[in-house]
Motif scaffolding. Structure first.
Motif, PDB file in Angstrom:
ATOM      1  N   SER A  70       0.840  -1.198   0.000  1.00 59.51           N
ATOM      2  CA  SER A  70       0.000   0.000   0.000  1.00 59.51           C
ATOM      3  C   SER A  70       0.874   1.247   0.000  1.00 59.51           C
ATOM      4  O   SER A  70       2.096   1.176   0.154  1.00 59.51           O
ATOM      5  CB  SER A  70      -0.895   0.006   1.243  1.00 59.51           C
ATOM      6  OG  SER A  70      -0.136   0.332   2.402  1.00 59.51           O
TER       7      SER A  70
ATOM      8  N   ALA B  40      -4.808   4.449  -7.664  1.00 64.04           N
ATOM      9  CA  ALA B  40      -5.682   4.433  -6.490  1.00 64.04           C
ATOM     10  C   ALA B  40      -5.921   5.844  -5.978  1.00 64.04           C
ATOM     11  O   ALA B  40      -7.049   6.206  -5.615  1.00 64.04           O
ATOM     12  CB  ALA B  40      -5.070   3.571  -5.392  1.00 64.04           C
TER      13      ALA B  40
ATOM     14  N   ALA C  74     -10.469  -2.787  -5.631  1.00 63.99           N
ATOM     15  CA  ALA C  74      -9.232  -3.537  -5.394  1.00 63.99           C
ATOM     16  C   ALA C  74      -9.365  -5.021  -5.697  1.00 63.99           C
ATOM     17  O   ALA C  74      -8.345  -5.709  -5.847  1.00 63.99           O
ATOM     18  CB  ALA C  74      -8.786  -3.352  -3.942  1.00 63.99           C
TER      19      ALA C  74
ATOM     20  N   ASP D  42      -6.036  -6.254  -4.195  1.00 60.99           N
ATOM     21  CA  ASP D  42      -4.736  -5.629  -4.451  1.00 60.99           C
ATOM     22  C   ASP D  42      -4.491  -4.557  -3.397  1.00 60.99           C
ATOM     23  O   ASP D  42      -5.159  -3.518  -3.377  1.00 60.99           O
ATOM     24  CB  ASP D  42      -4.740  -5.011  -5.853  1.00 60.99           C
ATOM     25  CG  ASP D  42      -3.358  -4.580  -6.307  1.00 60.99           C
ATOM     26  OD1 ASP D  42      -2.510  -4.271  -5.435  1.00 60.99           O
ATOM     27  OD2 ASP D  42      -3.111  -4.539  -7.529  1.00 60.99           O
TER      28      ASP D  42
ATOM     29  N   ALA E 121      -4.130  -0.620  -3.675  1.00 60.51           N
ATOM     30  CA  ALA E 121      -5.266   0.296  -3.772  1.00 60.51           C
ATOM     31  C   ALA E 121      -5.492   1.087  -2.491  1.00 60.51           C
ATOM     32  O   ALA E 121      -6.275   2.045  -2.491  1.00 60.51           O
ATOM     33  CB  ALA E 121      -6.537  -0.482  -4.109  1.00 60.51           C
TER      34      ALA E 121
END
Length: 313
Positions: free
Chosen positions: A25, A39, A183, A221, A224
């Motif tokens: 992240s 994102a 995501a 994911d 995101a």
């Protein structure tokens, strides 16, 4: 002894999850790759969309959001080219610009940005629907559909064709997600050897896994997500998507059964290495699906009494 061993292993298992969240992240690092930057753009253009969808939007709202988008969109397009992420963002900004102009608010930076390359008038911004368009089904149809979903474990063994799988995933994409960042990802196998390879990592499919028509591995994911507060959001968004996929399969008259993925770190590592699932993907659950036999026997699975679930605030 098992409880003592679990106490010892809880911390390293949490560390495994935390390490992967921090490295994937942008909560503890910059948005330095395509997915992380996308994102941030998606999160901000969706703030514009949400503001425009309010009953009475305030003219000129979200100036800090606009400033970020005017930096991030060119940054993204310079590195990766224009794509759906930036086109949707540009369309949302175009609607925002028109709304503000109609209300006497002018943003010269935004005007200059959009005049450089006009939006495509495609997706993005808001859309108006009538109540009938929002609910295009009868009460009986809706209730019958929701009440009829059951977990199925008796299948014909017939392969689910690629185009049917694609339609199911396309329908599942209607699932909500935090700031529309979407995501959720799906890894699918519908060939027997590939299904067997995936299923050997999951111990809840014994007795019916060999009759499935497809196996889905739902992931999220973690690139995101952008804040420490979102450290568990992968499981929330991924879980919502998994349920949406189950309902989508049901709408296509396919049976489905969630296959639990509550495993220790070492098992998770082995599975993602064997299946080719990147470290930035949190594996949420597996889902087995197929064509049900003509007469299906299912677990009755009675639901709790309503008063044990529903609590009025």
């Amino acid at each position: 002894m098992r409880r003592l061993a679990n106490r010892v292993l809880i911390v390293p298992n949490y560390v495994y999850d935390a390490r992967r969240f921090m490295s994937s992240s942008s909560a503890a690092r910059s948005a330095d790759d395509r997915e992380r930057l996308a994102a941030h753009i998606t999160m901000d253009y969706h703030r514009i969309e949400k503001g425009m969808a309010l009953p009475a939007p305030r003219a000129g709202f979200g100036q800090d959001v606009i400033e970020r988008l005017l930096v991030h969109i060119p940054q993204y397009e310079a590195a990766y080219g224009a794509d759906a992420t930036t086109e949707v963002a540009r369309n949302a900004l175009t609607e925002y610009q028109a709304f503000n102009r109609a209300n006497g608010v002018v943003n010269t930076k935004l005007d200059a940005f959009l005049s450089g390359r006009p939006a495509t008038n495609g997706e993005g911004g808001t859309v108006e629907l009538t109540r009938e368009q929002l609910f295009p089904f009868s009460d009986d149809q809706a209730l019958s559909f929701v009440r009829s979903r059951r977990s199925v474990r008796q299948f014909t063994g017939e392969t689910i064709p690629n185009e049917v799988i694609e339609e199911a995933v396309r329908l599942a994409q209607r699932a909500p997600s935090v700031c529309n960042r979407q995501a959720a990802r799906v890894y699918v196998a519908n060939q027997r050897d590939r299904m067997d390879q995936a299923l050997k990592f999951q111990n809840g499919n014994r007795g019916f896994g060999d009759r499935l028509g497809a196996v889905f591995v739902i992931t999220a994911d973690m690139r995101a997500f952008t804040t420490l507060g979102e450290r568990n959001q992968a499981w929330v968004d991924g879980g919502i998507f998994a349920m949406s996929l189950a309902m989508s399969l049901h709408s296509l008259k396919l049976g489905a059964c969630m296959l639990n993925w509550s495993v220790p770190a070492r098992h998770d590592k082995r599975a993602r290495a064997a299946l080719g699932i990147d470290d930035n993907q949190a594996i949420i659950t597996m889902l087995g699906a197929g064509y049900p036999v003509e007469d299906v026997r299912i677990a009755e699975s009675p639901r709790r009494q309503l008063d044990s679930v529903l609590h009025w605030l």
